[in-house]
Design a protein around this motif. Structure first.
Motif, PDB file in Angstrom:
ATOM      1  N   LEU A  81       1.138  10.929   2.949  1.00  0.00           N
ATOM      2  CA  LEU A  81       2.305  11.660   3.447  1.00  0.00           C
ATOM      3  C   LEU A  81       2.543  12.944   2.658  1.00  0.00           C
ATOM      4  CD1 LEU A  81       4.612   8.583   4.061  1.00  0.00           C
ATOM      5  CD2 LEU A  81       3.752  10.133   5.818  1.00  0.00           C
ATOM      6  N   GLU A  82       2.320  12.900   1.359  1.00  0.00           N
ATOM      7  CA  GLU A  82       2.453  14.125   0.560  1.00  0.00           C
ATOM      8  C   GLU A  82       1.423  15.157   1.005  1.00  0.00           C
ATOM      9  OE1 GLU A  82       4.332  12.627  -3.690  1.00  0.00           O
ATOM     10  OE2 GLU A  82       2.151  12.435  -3.369  1.00  0.00           O
ATOM     11  N   GLY A  83       0.229  14.670   1.366  1.00  0.00           N
ATOM     12  CA  GLY A  83      -0.793  15.586   1.875  1.00  0.00           C
ATOM     13  C   GLY A  83      -0.405  16.229   3.190  1.00  0.00           C
ATOM     14  N   LYS A  84       0.499  15.600   3.909  1.00  0.00           N
ATOM     15  CA  LYS A  84       0.987  16.147   5.181  1.00  0.00           C
ATOM     16  C   LYS A  84       2.260  16.969   5.006  1.00  0.00           C
ATOM     17  CE  LYS A  84      -1.014  12.470   8.041  1.00  0.00           C
ATOM     18  NZ  LYS A  84      -1.810  13.346   8.944  1.00  0.00           N
ATOM     19  N   GLY A  85       2.670  17.172   3.741  1.00  0.00           N
ATOM     20  CA  GLY A  85       3.806  18.048   3.471  1.00  0.00           C
ATOM     21  C   GLY A  85       5.125  17.362   3.204  1.00  0.00           C
ATOM     22  N   ALA A 130      -4.176  -8.574  -6.395  1.00  0.00           N
ATOM     23  CA  ALA A 130      -3.916  -7.440  -7.284  1.00  0.00           C
ATOM     24  C   ALA A 130      -2.951  -6.449  -6.639  1.00  0.00           C
ATOM     25  CB  ALA A 130      -5.229  -6.747  -7.638  1.00  0.00           C
ATOM     26  N   ALA A 131      -3.130  -6.189  -5.351  1.00  0.00           N
ATOM     27  CA  ALA A 131      -2.244  -5.255  -4.651  1.00  0.00           C
ATOM     28  C   ALA A 131      -0.813  -5.765  -4.613  1.00  0.00           C
ATOM     29  CB  ALA A 131      -2.761  -5.009  -3.237  1.00  0.00           C
ATOM     30  N   GLN A 132      -0.643  -7.086  -4.588  1.00  0.00           N
ATOM     31  CA  GLN A 132       0.696  -7.654  -4.492  1.00  0.00           C
ATOM     32  C   GLN A 132       1.371  -7.824  -5.850  1.00  0.00           C
ATOM     33  OE1 GLN A 132       1.131 -11.006  -1.865  1.00  0.00           O
ATOM     34  NE2 GLN A 132      -0.261 -10.166  -0.332  1.00  0.00           N
ATOM     35  N   MET A 133       0.737  -7.389  -6.906  1.00  0.00           N
ATOM     36  CA  MET A 133       1.319  -7.530  -8.238  1.00  0.00           C
ATOM     37  C   MET A 133       2.085  -6.295  -8.688  1.00  0.00           C
ATOM     38  SD  MET A 133      -1.720  -9.669 -10.141  1.00  0.00           S
ATOM     39  CE  MET A 133      -0.830  -9.778 -11.706  1.00  0.00           C
ATOM     40  N   VAL A 134       2.207  -5.300  -7.803  1.00  0.00           N
ATOM     41  CA  VAL A 134       2.976  -4.120  -8.150  1.00  0.00           C
ATOM     42  C   VAL A 134       4.445  -4.508  -8.297  1.00  0.00           C
ATOM     43  CG1 VAL A 134       3.175  -3.486  -5.703  1.00  0.00           C
ATOM     44  CG2 VAL A 134       3.586  -1.776  -7.470  1.00  0.00           C
ATOM     45  N   ARG A 153       7.986  15.426   1.101  1.00  0.00           N
ATOM     46  CA  ARG A 153       8.396  15.454  -0.294  1.00  0.00           C
ATOM     47  C   ARG A 153       9.300  14.243  -0.583  1.00  0.00           C
ATOM     48  NH1 ARG A 153       4.633  17.703  -0.360  1.00  0.00           N
ATOM     49  NH2 ARG A 153       4.211  19.942  -0.669  1.00  0.00           N
ATOM     50  N   PHE A 154       9.037  13.597  -1.706  1.00  0.00           N
ATOM     51  CA  PHE A 154       9.731  12.360  -2.058  1.00  0.00           C
ATOM     52  C   PHE A 154      10.745  12.608  -3.172  1.00  0.00           C
ATOM     53  CE2 PHE A 154       6.062  10.909   0.179  1.00  0.00           C
ATOM     54  CZ  PHE A 154       6.399   9.680   0.722  1.00  0.00           C
ATOM     55  N   ARG A 155      11.829  11.842  -3.098  1.00  0.00           N
ATOM     56  CA  ARG A 155      12.874  11.942  -4.112  1.00  0.00           C
ATOM     57  C   ARG A 155      12.968  10.693  -4.981  1.00  0.00           C
ATOM     58  NH1 ARG A 155      17.973  13.214  -0.463  1.00  0.00           N
ATOM     59  NH2 ARG A 155      16.949  11.587   0.783  1.00  0.00           N
ATOM     60  N   SER A 156      12.145   9.674  -4.679  1.00  0.00           N
ATOM     61  CA  SER A 156      12.154   8.433  -5.455  1.00  0.00           C
ATOM     62  C   SER A 156      10.719   7.946  -5.595  1.00  0.00           C
ATOM     63  CB  SER A 156      13.004   7.361  -4.757  1.00  0.00           C
ATOM     64  OG  SER A 156      12.312   6.833  -3.623  1.00  0.00           O
ATOM     65  N   THR A 157      10.548   6.859  -6.333  1.00  0.00           N
ATOM     66  CA  THR A 157       9.226   6.218  -6.437  1.00  0.00           C
ATOM     67  C   THR A 157       9.222   4.882  -5.703  1.00  0.00           C
ATOM     68  OG1 THR A 157       9.838   5.170  -8.543  1.00  0.00           O
ATOM     69  CG2 THR A 157       8.747   7.325  -8.651  1.00  0.00           C
ATOM     70  N   SER A 158      10.162   4.656  -4.818  1.00  0.00           N
ATOM     71  CA  SER A 158      10.293   3.367  -4.136  1.00  0.00           C
ATOM     72  C   SER A 158       9.424   3.308  -2.883  1.00  0.00           C
ATOM     73  CB  SER A 158      11.750   3.114  -3.745  1.00  0.00           C
ATOM     74  OG  SER A 158      12.123   3.948  -2.665  1.00  0.00           O
ATOM     75  N   ASN A 169       0.825  -1.211   0.000  1.00  0.00           N
ATOM     76  CA  ASN A 169       0.000   0.000   0.000  1.00  0.00           C
ATOM     77  C   ASN A 169       0.859   1.260   0.000  1.00  0.00           C
ATOM     78  OD1 ASN A 169       0.945  -0.346   2.620  1.00  0.00           O
ATOM     79  ND2 ASN A 169      -0.901   0.492   3.583  1.00  0.00           N
ATOM     80  N   PHE A 170       2.050   1.182  -0.577  1.00  0.00           N
ATOM     81  CA  PHE A 170       2.962   2.322  -0.495  1.00  0.00           C
ATOM     82  C   PHE A 170       2.432   3.523  -1.281  1.00  0.00           C
ATOM     83  CE2 PHE A 170       4.412   0.623  -4.503  1.00  0.00           C
ATOM     84  CZ  PHE A 170       4.969   1.682  -5.200  1.00  0.00           C
ATOM     85  N   ARG A 171       1.695   3.288  -2.353  1.00  0.00           N
ATOM     86  CA  ARG A 171       1.179   4.421  -3.126  1.00  0.00           C
ATOM     87  C   ARG A 171       0.141   5.206  -2.319  1.00  0.00           C
ATOM     88  NH1 ARG A 171       1.280   0.670  -7.992  1.00  0.00           N
ATOM     89  NH2 ARG A 171       3.120   1.339  -9.185  1.00  0.00           N
ATOM     90  N   GLU A 172      -0.756   4.480  -1.622  1.00  0.00           N
ATOM     91  CA  GLU A 172      -1.742   5.151  -0.791  1.00  0.00           C
ATOM     92  C   GLU A 172      -1.071   5.908   0.352  1.00  0.00           C
ATOM     93  OE1 GLU A 172      -3.650   1.393  -2.486  1.00  0.00           O
ATOM     94  OE2 GLU A 172      -1.693   2.049  -1.729  1.00  0.00           O
TER      95      GLU A 172
END
Length: 650
Positions: free
Chosen positions: A90-94, A252-256, A96-101, A82-85
């Motif tokens: 976390l982005e909504g809380k301010g 489906a969630a585990q197929m990322v 900022r990410f430097r990767s997509t991991s 569930n890292f995307r959710e």
């Protein structure tokens, strides 16, 4: 998946970490992470990582990973589904990410929620996170124990790793065997956590966290028994539909993945259900792999082919040779705790062939433990009725008759089943179920253990059986048995085997049935939805697949991923066992009566008794001593006096 390791001098914060030792610890895990290596050091702390690239294949996904302030660093093994959710939150809380991991989600999740981050993430994981501002190290393991995490805390220094060999790469770590752990291993053929074969090395339990700072370590569990006082009530057909929907969703969630993904497919229901769910999620064929073996009666390719055809999977099959004599010593170096599950051989070969086709594999592991897939659950019901017979009838008529049944080299021979049943049934409720899989029973221990070893160890079945009582007493008896298997047998045997054999090949294996959502949902189901009419194993899963599989596949007996151990232990593996025992007789002679062991091996060779699993356990123990002496970087010429330890009290 990856390999993680590290050193923390929590009692001496300014003591430097030896870079050579940290690099050796990290290098020992190369097979777990063939795509990259990283180490990081600061006063008192060092982290190491071997990378198997699955998400964000760029350099931005490298580990150990630091946040923007460089005050939080993590070395992490696993996947957060569930890292995307969580990233969006976390982005909504301010943040900022430097990767997509998913690794960075864990890192910034800790920044936001502290140690409560483990309550937010859904996945399979083991990690160590360094909080420089608080000068503390936070370790955690996933709820069901899919990913391992070992540690040694001695003299103010914590060492940890994904495998024991990483910790043993530090010459400061003592290699004294844990006698009670070795007894538990011989009893069950696996080593129950938190113990390992080494007294100085322990492992986090599934669903457990640890926090180390100057004051030492503090441990707690964030996941408990999922069984509540009352099961959910409702219509069975509605439960089947809900079960299917949930399995489709978690699969489906585990197929990322940013690398090729496929699935294991045997002739059974568990893998078929996962392949069906994966195909629905992809809206197209999923690559499903089956391996077959050159042993008559031990090949499921034909059944798997028919399953794949019905499910519309892109199916491939590979015939492989089971060369046990060469495989067993090699695999023993990966099965460190020690472990003697002979199905490690076909699992290793399956993972080897899978890695040639994809990097991530979906597996049906865990369904048997949460849905009553073993015949042992029916046997436990029968044992309660059996104990109503007079003791003289059971002990003087039934037990002798069971011993006289003819021996057969079959997966589930009647002789073996009957003798296990009459032995375990005499142990009483709870303990009977936990004894079905005993390898060294009391009779064999009395015969083979030296008096000194026998006097040092406790009886380990109670540790298994106490989990039965963790389920609320209002629940049906089956619930306690399923819970005990899920928290004891599954993470200590089945998941150990899958992790080590997959990681030996640099393959990530994911297990949809062990998503906490699935485990919690299944725990809430009434027992009759799982063991239908007291005899239909995995009833709800079977009905979920009713319209997807041919009747002969749906209703075929359980096969299992076993090997022809009985004939092997009369021939090539017998010779290997005796040769290895003789080579390590100085250690084994303190534990076992070696002359009597040869007599037991001879009984098996002459077919007057079936000692195959016990002899295989002895072989793996002998190889464990051999590996401790040579393969895992122990100091040359050093030998531990096993029985200088204090005896068990209590």
């Amino acid at each position: 998946m990856c390999g993680i390791t590290g050193i923390f001098h929590h009692a001496e914060p300014d003591r430097p970490v030896d870079p050579g030792v940290l690099e050796a610890m990290t290098a020992s895990l190369t097979h777990r992470g063939p795509d990259g290596e990283g180490t990081w050091r600061a006063p008192g702390i060092g982290l190491g990582h071997r990378r198997l690239s699955i998400l964000d294949l760029s350099e931005n996904g490298r580990q150990p990973m630091a946040d923007a302030t460089a005050t939080l660093l993590v070395t992490y093994n696993g996947e957060i589904y569930n890292f995307r959710e969580l990233r969006a939150t976390l982005e909504g809380k301010g943040h900022r990410f430097r990767s997509t991991s998913d690794t960075e989600v864990l890192l910034l999740g800790y920044r936001e929620w502290g140690t409560e981050v483990v309550q937010k993430i859904s996945g399979i994981f083991a990690f160590a996170l360094w909080d420089a501002a608080a000068r503390r190290l936070f370790l955690a393991r996933d709820p069901l124990g899919v990913k391992p995490l070992f540690y040694s805390d001695r003299a103010g220094t914590l060492r940890f790793g994904s495998e024991i060999k990483a910790i043993l790469s530090d010459p400061e770590v003592e290699r004294t065997p844990d006698l009670e752990a070795l007894d538990a291993f011989l009893t069950f053929s696996y080593t129950p956590a938190p113990a390992t074969g080494f007294a100085a090395v322990r492992q986090l339990l599934p669903g457990q966290c640890a926090l180390f700072d100057r004051r030492g370590g503090r441990f707690w569990s964030y996941w408990g028994c999922p069984y509540r006082e009352r099961p959910a009530r409702g219509d069975f057909a509605a439960a089947v539909a809900e079960f299917t929907t949930r399995l489709d969703r978690v699969t489906a969630a585990q197929m990322v993945s940013d690398v090729p993904l496929g699935a294991f497919l045997s002739g059974g229901l568990d893998s078929a259900a996962v392949v069906r769910a994966a195909g629905r999620a992809r809206q197209g064929p999923i690559h499903a792999l089956t391996v077959g073996f050159d042993v008559p009666g031990w090949d499921e390719r034909d059944v798997a082919r028919r399953t794949a055809t019905r499910l519309g999977a892109e199916w491939s099959a590979q015939a492989v040779a089971l060369d046990a004599t060469s495989l067993v010593p090699a695999l023993s170096r990966h099965m460190e705790e020690p472990t003697a599950d002979s199905s490690m051989l076909p699992v290793y070969l399956l993972c080897r062939e899978a890695r040639r086709r994809f990097t991530v594999a979906l597996s049906g592991d865990g369904a048997d433990e949460i849905l009553a897939g073993y015949d042992t659950y029916r046997a436990t019901r029968m044992a309660a009725w059996y104990r109503r017979l007079p003791a003289t009838v059971r002990q003087r008529i039934v037990a002798p008759l069971a011993r006289r049944l003819p021996l057969r080299d079959r997966k589930y021979g009647l002789h073996a089943l009957a003798n296990r049943f009459v032995y375990a049934a005499e142990l009483g409720p709870g303990r009977d179920h936990c004894a079905w899989r005993i390898v060294f029973d009391d009779r064999l221990k009395d015969r083979l253990y030296t008096p000194a070893f026998r006097g040092h160890v406790a009886e380990p079945v109670a540790a298994y059986a106490r989990h039965v009582a963790e389920v609320p007493p209002q629940r049906e008896a089956l619930a306690g048995l399923l819970h005990a298997d899920t928290v004891f047998y599954l993470p200590n045997d089945m998941l150990v085997k899958v992790d080590r054999m997959s990681m030996a090949n640099g393959l990530e294996v994911r297990v949809p049935f062990l998503d906490p959502e699935m485990v919690t949902f299944c725990a809430a189901l009434p027992g009759e939805f799982k063991l239908g009419r007291g005899r239909i194993r995995k009833h709800i899963l079977r009905e979920s697949l009713r319209d997807s599989l041919p009747p002969d596949v749906l209703d075929r007996p359980k096969s299992g991923f076993n090997v022809p151990l009985q004939p092997w232990m009369r021939s090539t593996l017998r010779d290997l066992m005796l040769d290895t025992v003789r080579a390590r007789r100085s250690e084994l002679g303190e534990l076992l009566r070696l002359d009597e062991l040869e007599a037991v091996a001879d009984e098996h060779r002459r077919r007057t008794a079936d000692h195959a699993h016990a002899l295989f356990a002895v072989l793996m123990l002998a190889l464990w001593f051999e590996n401790a002496a040579h393969a895992w970087k122990t100091r040359a010429g050093r030998r531990v006096a096993l029985l200088d330890q204090s005896p068990h009290i209590g």
